[in-house]
Design a protein around this motif. Sequence first.
Motif, PDB file in Angstrom:
ATOM      1  N   THR A 279       2.490  -3.636  -0.331  1.00 59.27           N
ATOM      2  CA  THR A 279       2.792  -3.026  -1.634  1.00 59.27           C
ATOM      3  C   THR A 279       2.380  -3.931  -2.789  1.00 59.27           C
ATOM      4  OG1 THR A 279       5.061  -3.876  -1.544  1.00 59.27           O
ATOM      5  CG2 THR A 279       4.702  -1.627  -0.776  1.00 59.27           C
ATOM      6  N   VAL A 280       2.134  -5.229  -2.548  1.00 64.54           N
ATOM      7  CA  VAL A 280       1.700  -6.118  -3.633  1.00 64.54           C
ATOM      8  C   VAL A 280       0.342  -5.693  -4.185  1.00 64.54           C
ATOM      9  CG1 VAL A 280       2.996  -8.084  -2.714  1.00 64.54           C
ATOM     10  CG2 VAL A 280       0.566  -7.847  -2.141  1.00 64.54           C
ATOM     11  N   TYR A 281      -0.437  -4.937  -3.406  1.00 69.58           N
ATOM     12  CA  TYR A 281      -1.762  -4.515  -3.849  1.00 69.58           C
ATOM     13  C   TYR A 281      -1.720  -3.330  -4.805  1.00 69.58           C
ATOM     14  CZ  TYR A 281      -3.614  -7.488  -0.103  1.00 69.58           C
ATOM     15  OH  TYR A 281      -3.927  -8.551   0.712  1.00 69.58           O
ATOM     16  N   GLY A 282      -0.559  -2.703  -4.963  1.00 72.14           N
ATOM     17  CA  GLY A 282      -0.476  -1.537  -5.832  1.00 72.14           C
ATOM     18  C   GLY A 282      -1.336  -0.410  -5.303  1.00 72.14           C
ATOM     19  N   ASP A 283      -2.140   0.179  -6.185  1.00 70.59           N
ATOM     20  CA  ASP A 283      -3.078   1.231  -5.794  1.00 70.59           C
ATOM     21  C   ASP A 283      -4.453   0.582  -5.688  1.00 70.59           C
ATOM     22  OD1 ASP A 283      -4.354   3.567  -5.241  1.00 70.59           O
ATOM     23  OD2 ASP A 283      -3.683   4.639  -7.038  1.00 70.59           O
ATOM     24  N   PRO A 284      -4.826   0.110  -4.499  1.00 62.29           N
ATOM     25  CA  PRO A 284      -6.002  -0.748  -4.368  1.00 62.29           C
ATOM     26  C   PRO A 284      -7.323  -0.023  -4.625  1.00 62.29           C
ATOM     27  CG  PRO A 284      -5.142  -0.172  -2.213  1.00 62.29           C
ATOM     28  CD  PRO A 284      -4.168   0.359  -3.214  1.00 62.29           C
ATOM     29  N   ALA A 285      -8.265  -0.767  -5.208  1.00 63.20           N
ATOM     30  CA  ALA A 285      -9.577  -0.198  -5.527  1.00 63.20           C
ATOM     31  C   ALA A 285     -10.531  -0.272  -4.341  1.00 63.20           C
ATOM     32  CB  ALA A 285     -10.176  -0.937  -6.720  1.00 63.20           C
ATOM     33  N   VAL A 286     -10.183  -1.091  -3.350  1.00 62.85           N
ATOM     34  CA  VAL A 286     -11.048  -1.289  -2.186  1.00 62.85           C
ATOM     35  C   VAL A 286     -10.268  -0.981  -0.911  1.00 62.85           C
ATOM     36  CG1 VAL A 286     -12.426  -2.956  -0.877  1.00 62.85           C
ATOM     37  CG2 VAL A 286     -12.385  -3.070  -3.380  1.00 62.85           C
ATOM     38  N   ILE A 287     -10.846  -0.188  -0.019  1.00 59.38           N
ATOM     39  CA  ILE A 287     -10.261   0.155   1.280  1.00 59.38           C
ATOM     40  C   ILE A 287     -11.319  -0.068   2.361  1.00 59.38           C
ATOM     41  CG2 ILE A 287      -9.242   1.976   2.727  1.00 59.38           C
ATOM     42  CD1 ILE A 287      -7.400   1.206   0.464  1.00 59.38           C
ATOM     43  N   PRO A 288     -11.028  -0.798   3.442  1.00 63.76           N
ATOM     44  CA  PRO A 288      -9.780  -1.504   3.728  1.00 63.76           C
ATOM     45  C   PRO A 288      -9.581  -2.699   2.795  1.00 63.76           C
ATOM     46  CG  PRO A 288     -11.422  -2.024   5.395  1.00 63.76           C
ATOM     47  CD  PRO A 288     -12.017  -0.955   4.535  1.00 63.76           C
ATOM     48  N   ILE A 289      -8.320  -3.106   2.643  1.00 62.08           N
ATOM     49  CA  ILE A 289      -7.937  -4.055   1.607  1.00 62.08           C
ATOM     50  C   ILE A 289      -8.131  -5.498   2.087  1.00 62.08           C
ATOM     51  CG2 ILE A 289      -6.038  -4.819   0.141  1.00 62.08           C
ATOM     52  CD1 ILE A 289      -4.731  -2.033   0.754  1.00 62.08           C
ATOM     53  N   PRO A 290      -8.935  -6.307   1.370  1.00 66.41           N
ATOM     54  CA  PRO A 290      -9.030  -7.728   1.686  1.00 66.41           C
ATOM     55  C   PRO A 290      -7.974  -8.527   0.906  1.00 66.41           C
ATOM     56  CG  PRO A 290     -10.641  -7.185   0.015  1.00 66.41           C
ATOM     57  CD  PRO A 290      -9.886  -5.902   0.319  1.00 66.41           C
ATOM     58  N   GLU A 291      -7.658  -9.712   1.387  1.00 69.21           N
ATOM     59  CA  GLU A 291      -6.663 -10.555   0.705  1.00 69.21           C
ATOM     60  C   GLU A 291      -7.119 -10.979  -0.686  1.00 69.21           C
ATOM     61  OE1 GLU A 291      -5.802 -11.140   5.094  1.00 69.21           O
ATOM     62  OE2 GLU A 291      -7.594 -10.980   3.850  1.00 69.21           O
ATOM     63  N   THR A 292      -8.432 -10.939  -0.938  1.00 73.07           N
ATOM     64  CA  THR A 292      -8.983 -11.374  -2.226  1.00 73.07           C
ATOM     65  C   THR A 292      -8.760 -10.364  -3.344  1.00 73.07           C
ATOM     66  OG1 THR A 292     -11.107 -10.469  -1.520  1.00 73.07           O
ATOM     67  CG2 THR A 292     -10.757 -12.836  -1.196  1.00 73.07           C
ATOM     68  N   LEU A 293      -8.312  -9.173  -3.002  1.00 75.51           N
ATOM     69  CA  LEU A 293      -8.090  -8.137  -4.010  1.00 75.51           C
ATOM     70  C   LEU A 293      -6.947  -8.558  -4.939  1.00 75.51           C
ATOM     71  CD1 LEU A 293      -9.593  -5.390  -4.232  1.00 75.51           C
ATOM     72  CD2 LEU A 293      -7.527  -4.328  -3.324  1.00 75.51           C
ATOM     73  N   PRO A 294      -7.080  -8.343  -6.254  1.00 73.36           N
ATOM     74  CA  PRO A 294      -5.976  -8.677  -7.169  1.00 73.36           C
ATOM     75  C   PRO A 294      -4.709  -7.901  -6.813  1.00 73.36           C
ATOM     76  CG  PRO A 294      -7.990  -8.222  -8.396  1.00 73.36           C
ATOM     77  CD  PRO A 294      -8.256  -7.815  -6.967  1.00 73.36           C
ATOM     78  N   THR A 295      -3.562  -8.533  -7.003  1.00 79.99           N
ATOM     79  CA  THR A 295      -2.300  -7.853  -6.729  1.00 79.99           C
ATOM     80  C   THR A 295      -1.796  -7.162  -7.985  1.00 79.99           C
ATOM     81  OG1 THR A 295      -1.058  -9.900  -7.171  1.00 79.99           O
ATOM     82  CG2 THR A 295      -1.647  -9.435  -4.877  1.00 79.99           C
ATOM     83  N   GLY A 296      -1.037  -6.108  -7.793  1.00 81.51           N
ATOM     84  CA  GLY A 296      -0.495  -5.351  -8.923  1.00 81.51           C
ATOM     85  C   GLY A 296       0.425  -4.264  -8.428  1.00 81.51           C
ATOM     86  N   ALA A 297       1.597  -4.654  -7.964  1.00 79.80           N
ATOM     87  CA  ALA A 297       2.550  -3.718  -7.360  1.00 79.80           C
ATOM     88  C   ALA A 297       2.942  -2.620  -8.342  1.00 79.80           C
ATOM     89  CB  ALA A 297       3.783  -4.469  -6.886  1.00 79.80           C
ATOM     90  N   THR A 298       3.259  -1.442  -7.801  1.00 80.14           N
ATOM     91  CA  THR A 298       3.578  -0.278  -8.640  1.00 80.14           C
ATOM     92  C   THR A 298       5.061   0.090  -8.612  1.00 80.14           C
ATOM     93  OG1 THR A 298       3.082   1.251  -6.813  1.00 80.14           O
ATOM     94  CG2 THR A 298       1.270   0.694  -8.311  1.00 80.14           C
ATOM     95  N   ASN A 299       5.899  -0.711  -7.965  1.00 84.13           N
ATOM     96  CA  ASN A 299       7.331  -0.418  -7.906  1.00 84.13           C
ATOM     97  C   ASN A 299       8.112  -1.729  -7.856  1.00 84.13           C
ATOM     98  OD1 ASN A 299       7.747  -1.100  -4.913  1.00 84.13           O
ATOM     99  ND2 ASN A 299       6.118   0.437  -4.835  1.00 84.13           N
ATOM    100  N   PRO A 300       9.409  -1.716  -8.193  1.00 77.13           N
ATOM    101  CA  PRO A 300      10.187  -2.946  -8.227  1.00 77.13           C
ATOM    102  C   PRO A 300      10.221  -3.703  -6.900  1.00 77.13           C
ATOM    103  CG  PRO A 300      11.328  -1.235  -9.433  1.00 77.13           C
ATOM    104  CD  PRO A 300      10.162  -0.567  -8.761  1.00 77.13           C
ATOM    105  N   TYR A 301      10.331  -2.981  -5.781  1.00 77.54           N
ATOM    106  CA  TYR A 301      10.316  -3.659  -4.477  1.00 77.54           C
ATOM    107  C   TYR A 301       9.032  -4.471  -4.313  1.00 77.54           C
ATOM    108  CZ  TYR A 301       9.298  -4.273   0.471  1.00 77.54           C
ATOM    109  OH  TYR A 301       8.935  -4.809   1.675  1.00 77.54           O
TER     110      TYR A 301
END
Length: 354
Positions: A129-151
């Motif tokens: 969930t730290v990736y938020g709504d990711p721009a790249v699939i499958p998600i690499p660890e290098t992707l910026p994080t941007g969670a979309t909920n408090p959890y």
Amino acid sequence: MSEKAVLVTGGAGYIGSHTVIELLNSNQSVVVIDNLTNSSYEAIRRIEKITEKKVIFYKVDILDKKALLEVFQRHEIWAVIHFAGLKAVGESTRIPLDYYHNNITGTVLLLEAMKESQVKNIVFSSSATVYGDPAVIPIPETLPTGATNPYGRTKQFIEHIIRDLCTAEENWNAALLRYFNPAGAHPSGTLGENPLGIPNNLMPFLSQVAIGKREYLSVFGHDYETPDGTCIRDYINVVDLAKGHLAALNKMKDGPGCVEYNLGTGRGNTVLEMIHAFNKAVGRELPYKLVDRRPGDVRNLTANPAKANAELHWKAEISLDETCASLWNWQSKNPNGLEDCPGEAPAESVICYI
């Protein structure tokens, strides 16, 4: 048993309990703490039954620093695997302050206790969930994080806190494990996910529909840009996930500093595909209804696990069919989960909890 122990916070929970089993089976010395607010001491009894080993357990809240320090003083700890925390996306949008206080403040107090006790190795239970709504699939660890909920934001903030600590002080090592959607149960059928109240996740809810505890499954959102309109997630068997924690723990011995790893299969499945897969395990069609999207959900969370495969020498190996079969085996043998079992911890396990 090795002389020094691994401290597992939240070790009576779903992923924590399965990880404790793998630790004990690999002859690690383990100390478990849990406040039992969203878990049951019966999980500890089941661990002992499966492994035929006694579990050192303390009923301790990570918000109680005095009790944490007492545990560190009683045992020679060399590393911590940190699971303890509130964990429901939907609930976090309703009671965000509870999530920020429990998850973030609790982790800061744990890190302070570790620092004062000269324990500088931590494996942290983070989340995709730290990736938020990711721009790249499958998600690499290098992707910026941007969670979309408090959890998710609590996981993201804790990652930053741990990373800053590793940068500021020498000899700290941390593995931030971003795992995707845990599913399934121990193959013995003795231990599995034990949600208290209404389940927040797809598979335990679906399994409760299968045993008749729930009338039908609500599928949140059917207008996503996916093959069938439902969300895509990467479902990883909880035993594979537990083994990933052992691999990360072993990595700590190399002195890696702070490192991030995705723990997933690299294969995404829609909600409807998961329903069909579980129907196969159960042997009949289970009822569901298509309803509106849920706040905080995103279209697709599928891992790129290549980094963990290469650096941790770990790979998810259990198939989706096996995962569904293990879940049904657990649920059919334990229709009420652990609710029918007395869950009180022994009095001697209580040090001083909030």
